[in-house]
Design a protein around this motif. Structure first.
Motif, PDB file in Angstrom:
ATOM      1  N   ALA A 188       2.789  10.006 -13.319  1.00 41.50           N
ATOM      2  CA  ALA A 188       2.356  10.472 -11.919  1.00 41.50           C
ATOM      3  C   ALA A 188       3.535   9.840 -11.090  1.00 41.50           C
ATOM      4  O   ALA A 188       4.481   9.288 -11.523  1.00 41.50           O
ATOM      5  CB  ALA A 188       0.993   9.990 -11.375  1.00 41.50           C
ATOM      6  N   VAL A 189       3.302  10.073  -9.583  1.00 38.96           N
ATOM      7  CA  VAL A 189       4.362   9.521  -8.676  1.00 38.96           C
ATOM      8  C   VAL A 189       3.797   8.535  -7.750  1.00 38.96           C
ATOM      9  O   VAL A 189       2.686   8.893  -7.168  1.00 38.96           O
ATOM     10  CB  VAL A 189       5.137  10.706  -7.930  1.00 38.96           C
ATOM     11  N   LEU A 190       4.253   7.689  -7.676  1.00 37.56           N
ATOM     12  CA  LEU A 190       3.822   6.424  -6.562  1.00 37.56           C
ATOM     13  C   LEU A 190       4.765   6.864  -5.324  1.00 37.56           C
ATOM     14  O   LEU A 190       6.143   6.774  -5.601  1.00 37.56           O
ATOM     15  CB  LEU A 190       4.030   5.133  -6.972  1.00 37.56           C
ATOM     16  N   ILE A 191       4.048   7.070  -4.220  1.00 38.11           N
ATOM     17  CA  ILE A 191       5.034   7.256  -2.893  1.00 38.11           C
ATOM     18  C   ILE A 191       4.764   5.807  -2.312  1.00 38.11           C
ATOM     19  O   ILE A 191       3.763   5.558  -1.828  1.00 38.11           O
ATOM     20  CB  ILE A 191       4.121   8.157  -2.151  1.00 38.11           C
ATOM     21  N   SER A 192       5.993   5.084  -2.464  1.00 35.82           N
ATOM     22  CA  SER A 192       5.887   3.717  -1.867  1.00 35.82           C
ATOM     23  C   SER A 192       5.518   3.597  -0.401  1.00 35.82           C
ATOM     24  O   SER A 192       5.855   4.586   0.384  1.00 35.82           O
ATOM     25  CB  SER A 192       7.085   3.073  -2.202  1.00 35.82           C
ATOM     26  N   GLN A 193       5.319   2.328  -0.016  1.00 39.03           N
ATOM     27  CA  GLN A 193       5.218   2.067   1.245  1.00 39.03           C
ATOM     28  C   GLN A 193       6.502   2.229   2.385  1.00 39.03           C
ATOM     29  O   GLN A 193       6.176   3.067   3.421  1.00 39.03           O
ATOM     30  CB  GLN A 193       5.068   0.527   1.586  1.00 39.03           C
ATOM     31  N   SER A 194       7.676   2.642   1.842  1.00 41.81           N
ATOM     32  CA  SER A 194       8.801   3.026   2.414  1.00 41.81           C
ATOM     33  C   SER A 194       9.074   4.538   2.037  1.00 41.81           C
ATOM     34  O   SER A 194       9.916   4.989   2.993  1.00 41.81           O
ATOM     35  CB  SER A 194      10.003   2.144   1.877  1.00 41.81           C
ATOM     36  N   GLY A 195       8.132   5.292   1.456  1.00 44.79           N
ATOM     37  CA  GLY A 195       8.332   6.723   1.291  1.00 44.79           C
ATOM     38  C   GLY A 195       9.065   7.070   0.048  1.00 44.79           C
ATOM     39  O   GLY A 195       9.036   8.350  -0.099  1.00 44.79           O
TER      40      GLY A 195
ATOM     41  N   GLN B 219       0.818  -1.146   0.083  1.00 44.74           N
ATOM     42  CA  GLN B 219      -0.132   0.002   0.107  1.00 44.74           C
ATOM     43  C   GLN B 219       0.943   1.314  -0.157  1.00 44.74           C
ATOM     44  O   GLN B 219       1.589   1.404   0.848  1.00 44.74           O
ATOM     45  CB  GLN B 219      -1.004   0.063   1.449  1.00 44.74           C
ATOM     46  N   GLY B 220       0.576   2.262  -0.832  1.00 42.31           N
ATOM     47  CA  GLY B 220       1.260   3.367  -0.969  1.00 42.31           C
ATOM     48  C   GLY B 220       0.252   4.744  -1.322  1.00 42.31           C
ATOM     49  O   GLY B 220      -0.913   4.289  -0.927  1.00 42.31           O
ATOM     50  N   LYS B 221       0.802   5.464  -1.775  1.00 41.59           N
ATOM     51  CA  LYS B 221       0.037   6.864  -2.234  1.00 41.59           C
ATOM     52  C   LYS B 221       0.192   7.068  -3.604  1.00 41.59           C
ATOM     53  O   LYS B 221       1.561   6.973  -4.081  1.00 41.59           O
ATOM     54  CB  LYS B 221       0.207   8.013  -1.305  1.00 41.59           C
ATOM     55  N   ILE B 222      -0.733   7.561  -4.614  1.00 44.89           N
ATOM     56  CA  ILE B 222      -0.141   8.304  -5.596  1.00 44.89           C
ATOM     57  C   ILE B 222      -0.530   9.703  -5.676  1.00 44.89           C
ATOM     58  O   ILE B 222      -1.304  10.209  -5.025  1.00 44.89           O
ATOM     59  CB  ILE B 222      -1.409   7.718  -6.741  1.00 44.89           C
ATOM     60  N   ASP B 223       0.630  10.138  -6.229  1.00 43.26           N
ATOM     61  CA  ASP B 223       0.709  11.929  -6.290  1.00 43.26           C
ATOM     62  C   ASP B 223       0.574  12.287  -7.559  1.00 43.26           C
ATOM     63  O   ASP B 223       1.263  12.070  -8.599  1.00 43.26           O
ATOM     64  CB  ASP B 223       2.073  12.299  -5.575  1.00 43.26           C
ATOM     65  N   VAL B 224      -0.750  13.126  -7.843  1.00 46.64           N
ATOM     66  CA  VAL B 224      -1.233  13.456  -9.182  1.00 46.64           C
ATOM     67  C   VAL B 224      -1.103  14.893  -9.126  1.00 46.64           C
ATOM     68  O   VAL B 224      -2.160  15.490  -8.418  1.00 46.64           O
ATOM     69  CB  VAL B 224      -2.307  13.008  -9.925  1.00 46.64           C
ATOM     70  N   ASN B 225      -0.051  15.789  -9.692  1.00 44.82           N
ATOM     71  CA  ASN B 225      -0.184  17.277  -9.457  1.00 44.82           C
ATOM     72  C   ASN B 225      -0.210  17.813  -8.061  1.00 44.82           C
ATOM     73  O   ASN B 225      -1.116  18.573  -7.717  1.00 44.82           O
ATOM     74  CB  ASN B 225      -1.160  17.758 -10.479  1.00 44.82           C
ATOM     75  N   GLY B 226       0.162  16.975  -7.105  1.00 44.99           N
ATOM     76  CA  GLY B 226       0.284  17.547  -5.654  1.00 44.99           C
ATOM     77  C   GLY B 226      -0.974  17.099  -5.047  1.00 44.99           C
ATOM     78  O   GLY B 226      -1.107  17.085  -3.710  1.00 44.99           O
ATOM     79  N   GLN B 227      -1.743  16.132  -5.493  1.00 44.15           N
ATOM     80  CA  GLN B 227      -2.994  15.510  -4.766  1.00 44.15           C
ATOM     81  C   GLN B 227      -2.661  14.080  -4.604  1.00 44.15           C
ATOM     82  O   GLN B 227      -2.489  13.359  -5.567  1.00 44.15           O
ATOM     83  CB  GLN B 227      -4.154  15.792  -5.763  1.00 44.15           C
TER      84      GLN B 227
ATOM     85  N   LEU C 250      -7.905  10.324 -11.840  1.00 50.06           N
ATOM     86  CA  LEU C 250      -6.841  10.835 -12.338  1.00 50.06           C
ATOM     87  C   LEU C 250      -7.235  11.856 -13.269  1.00 50.06           C
ATOM     88  O   LEU C 250      -6.340  12.967 -13.325  1.00 50.06           O
ATOM     89  CB  LEU C 250      -6.336   9.700 -13.286  1.00 50.06           C
ATOM     90  N   LEU C 251      -8.246  11.904 -14.198  1.00 45.84           N
ATOM     91  CA  LEU C 251      -8.644  13.212 -14.967  1.00 45.84           C
ATOM     92  C   LEU C 251      -9.008  14.364 -14.360  1.00 45.84           C
ATOM     93  O   LEU C 251      -8.707  15.430 -14.703  1.00 45.84           O
ATOM     94  CB  LEU C 251      -9.581  12.735 -16.014  1.00 45.84           C
ATOM     95  N   ARG C 252      -9.867  14.171 -13.201  1.00 47.96           N
ATOM     96  CA  ARG C 252     -10.336  15.434 -12.430  1.00 47.96           C
ATOM     97  C   ARG C 252      -8.935  15.942 -11.948  1.00 47.96           C
ATOM     98  O   ARG C 252      -9.099  17.379 -11.596  1.00 47.96           O
ATOM     99  CB  ARG C 252     -11.171  14.974 -11.400  1.00 47.96           C
ATOM    100  N   ARG C 253      -7.938  15.501 -11.656  1.00 46.96           N
ATOM    101  CA  ARG C 253      -6.658  16.071 -11.117  1.00 46.96           C
ATOM    102  C   ARG C 253      -5.663  16.507 -12.247  1.00 46.96           C
ATOM    103  O   ARG C 253      -4.318  16.727 -11.915  1.00 46.96           O
ATOM    104  CB  ARG C 253      -5.827  15.186 -10.290  1.00 46.96           C
ATOM    105  N   GLY C 254      -6.012  16.414 -13.348  1.00 45.39           N
ATOM    106  CA  GLY C 254      -5.247  16.835 -14.670  1.00 45.39           C
ATOM    107  C   GLY C 254      -4.177  16.082 -15.191  1.00 45.39           C
ATOM    108  O   GLY C 254      -3.129  16.228 -15.760  1.00 45.39           O
TER     109      GLY C 254
END
Length: 116
Positions: free
Chosen positions: A59-66, A11-19, A50-54
């Protein structure tokens, strides 16, 4: 058929244009050239989010380890007519030893060895 040494889900986070949004992703590791490893990173993200965020192609994946990992959509620029779930992926062949591999991708530690 590709021969994978390790596979793991995380589990991580996806960063699309800072969101940011939580996201699950998978890692697959196979032997590369020489003593290197090839890591495939894959995730699915909702097209409309994804589209709503431009989002266009990356994009950037912020992995479980950061770790921040650039991820990409193969093909043309993303459009409303594309699949509801969009695959984003990346490849990394920078790990030259098992130590490099587990340092960069600690989510693989304890994963099952899958000799397929």
């Amino acid at each position: 058929m590709e021969k994978y040494l390790l596979k793991a889900d995380a589990q991580g986070k996806i960063d699309v244009n800072g969101q940011l949004s939580p996201v699950g992703y998978s890692l697959s590791v196979k032997e590369g050239m020489g003593h290197s490893f090839e890591i495939s990173i894959r995730l699915l993200a909702p097209r409309d989010w994804l589209l709503r965020r431009g989002f266009e192609k990356d994009a950037v994946l912020i992995s479980q380890s950061g770790t921040r990992i650039p991820i990409y959509h193969d093909g043309e620029r993303l459009h409303v007519g594309d699949n509801l779930s969009v695959e984003l992926s990346a490849r990394d062949d920078s790990c030259l030893s098992r130590e490099d591999l587990f340092r960069k991708y600690p989510e693989l530690d304890g994963s099952q060895v899958a000799r397929v």
